[in-house]
Design a protein around this motif. Structure first.
Motif, mmCIF file in Angstrom:
data_model
loop_
_atom_site.group_PDB
_atom_site.id
_atom_site.type_symbol
_atom_site.label_atom_id
_atom_site.label_comp_id
_atom_site.label_asym_id
_atom_site.label_seq_id
_atom_site.Cartn_x
_atom_site.Cartn_y
_atom_site.Cartn_z
ATOM 1 N N ARG A 250 -1.818 3.781 -1.051
ATOM 2 C CA ARG A 250 -2.916 3.365 -1.764
ATOM 3 C C ARG A 250 -4.252 3.107 -1.102
ATOM 4 N N ASP A 251 -4.735 4.345 -0.453
ATOM 5 C CA ASP A 251 -5.989 4.050 0.199
ATOM 6 C C ASP A 251 -6.792 5.052 0.171
ATOM 7 N N PHE A 252 -8.034 5.114 -0.599
ATOM 8 C CA PHE A 252 -8.867 6.242 -0.514
ATOM 9 C C PHE A 252 -9.287 6.694 0.793
ATOM 10 N N LYS B 131 2.700 8.159 2.107
ATOM 11 C CA LYS B 131 1.412 8.184 1.482
ATOM 12 C C LYS B 131 1.050 6.801 1.130
ATOM 13 N N LYS C 16 0.788 -0.978 -0.038
ATOM 14 C CA LYS C 16 -0.057 -0.112 -0.069
ATOM 15 C C LYS C 16 0.683 1.396 -0.029
ATOM 16 N N ASP D 275 -7.676 6.213 3.745
ATOM 17 C CA ASP D 275 -6.717 6.699 4.384
ATOM 18 C C ASP D 275 -5.273 6.856 3.739
ATOM 19 N N THR D 276 -5.291 8.135 3.343
ATOM 20 C CA THR D 276 -4.368 8.310 2.258
ATOM 21 C C THR D 276 -2.704 8.420 2.783
ATOM 22 N N ALA D 277 -2.703 8.772 4.066
ATOM 23 C CA ALA D 277 -1.185 9.043 4.495
ATOM 24 C C ALA D 277 -1.003 8.805 6.050
#
Length: 293
Positions: A175-177, A173, A113, A179-181
């Protein structure tokens, strides 16, 4: 040293402002103000000592909480934050990173991710590495090459030492809409000064060392995530912390087996030199490589 100077200055002011000259004896005599100020400084000193003891107890309590929480994971590498406020763990067995804070906050991020890693000081990007490229004022390659001292020096202010700093963090950062960071607070002036200062000077005798450790922690975390990104970009790359596969008979007969062992040991030595693994971990992993080969 700073506390001693402040104490001497206060004592001098106390004497100068709270004593009166006796005209008959021509000698200085203490007044009620002297005893009032003396009582104030005594109380302040006691409160300061109590606060220091409380801070140490809280630090030990945070360390114990982090130690307990860490037992649930395979710890391939870790970074313990300033005053035990957090622990960043790389679990190379289950392929994930973990951030555990003494407050109870915990975040687990799988390797696949991860998109990028940034090192930021007061909203200014110091370095950035993302899948496919490296950018920023200080390249990640420089950090991995062991130039941490140079980076710390660069972050510590100009030649006049007039710079003040409030926060150093690492931002990963993902790859999760939803949880972006993931933000890792390596140094926070407000937190370390109990909200008495919004920023500090890097050369401050008390908080300066905390800041420098925060910077060193940020560099190490950045290095670790940089290694993970290398693995993502090159899936065939085998990390030295992973359990080596048992070589086949053909590989055993191969003439380059000894070279492979040397390469893996060299990688371990590089990691130890960068502070990614301890001396004991180096010895253990090296012995395992030799035995498995």
């Amino acid at each position: 040293m700073k506390k001693a100077v402040i104490g001497l200055s206060a004592a001098a002011m106390l004497t100068a402002t709270s004593c009166a000259l006796n005209e008959q004896t021509n000698e200085l005599e203490t007044t009620w103000l002297f005893w009032a100020l003396l009582a104030f400084f005594i109380v302040a000193a006691i409160v300061g000592c109590i606060q220091n003891v409380k801070n140490e107890e809280e630090k030990k309590e945070r360390a114990e909480k982090l130690k307990t929480a860490t037992k649930k994971f395979h710890v391939s590498a870790k970074v313990v934050g300033v005053n035990n406020r957090y622990q960043f763990i790389v679990d190379d067995v289950d392929k994930r990173i973990i951030l555990i804070e003494a407050t109870g906050y915990k975040k687990i991020v799988p390797f696949d991710k991860i998109m990028s890693v940034e090192m930021v000081e007061d909203n200014t990007m110091i370095s950035s590495r993302s899948i496919g490229r490296t950018i920023g004022g200080a390249l990640i390659g420089d950090l991995v090459a062991g130039r941490a001292g140079m980076i710390v020096g660069g972050l510590s202010g100009d030649t006049k030492q007039t710079k003040r700093v409030s926060k150093v963090e690492v931002i990963i950062k993902m790859r999760d809409f939803n949880d972006t960071a993931l933000h890792i607070p390596c140094f926070d002036a407000r937190l370390e000064t109990n909200n008495t200062q919004k920023d500090i000077k890097p050369e401050d005798s008390i908080f300066g060392p905390m800041y420098k450790k925060g910077v060193a922690d940020a560099i190490k975390i950045t290095q670790l995530v940089d290694i993970i990104i290398d693995q993502i970009e090159n899936p065939s790359m085998q990390p030295v912390s992973a359990t080596p596969t048992q070589p086949s008979a053909k590989n055993i007969e191969s003439a380059d087996t000894s070279t492979s062992i040397a390469d893996e040991i060299k990688k371990l030595a590089d990691m130890k030199a960068q502070g990614l693994i301890t001396d004991d971990e180096f010895i253990t992993l090296k012995s395992k490589i030799i035995q498995d080969k």
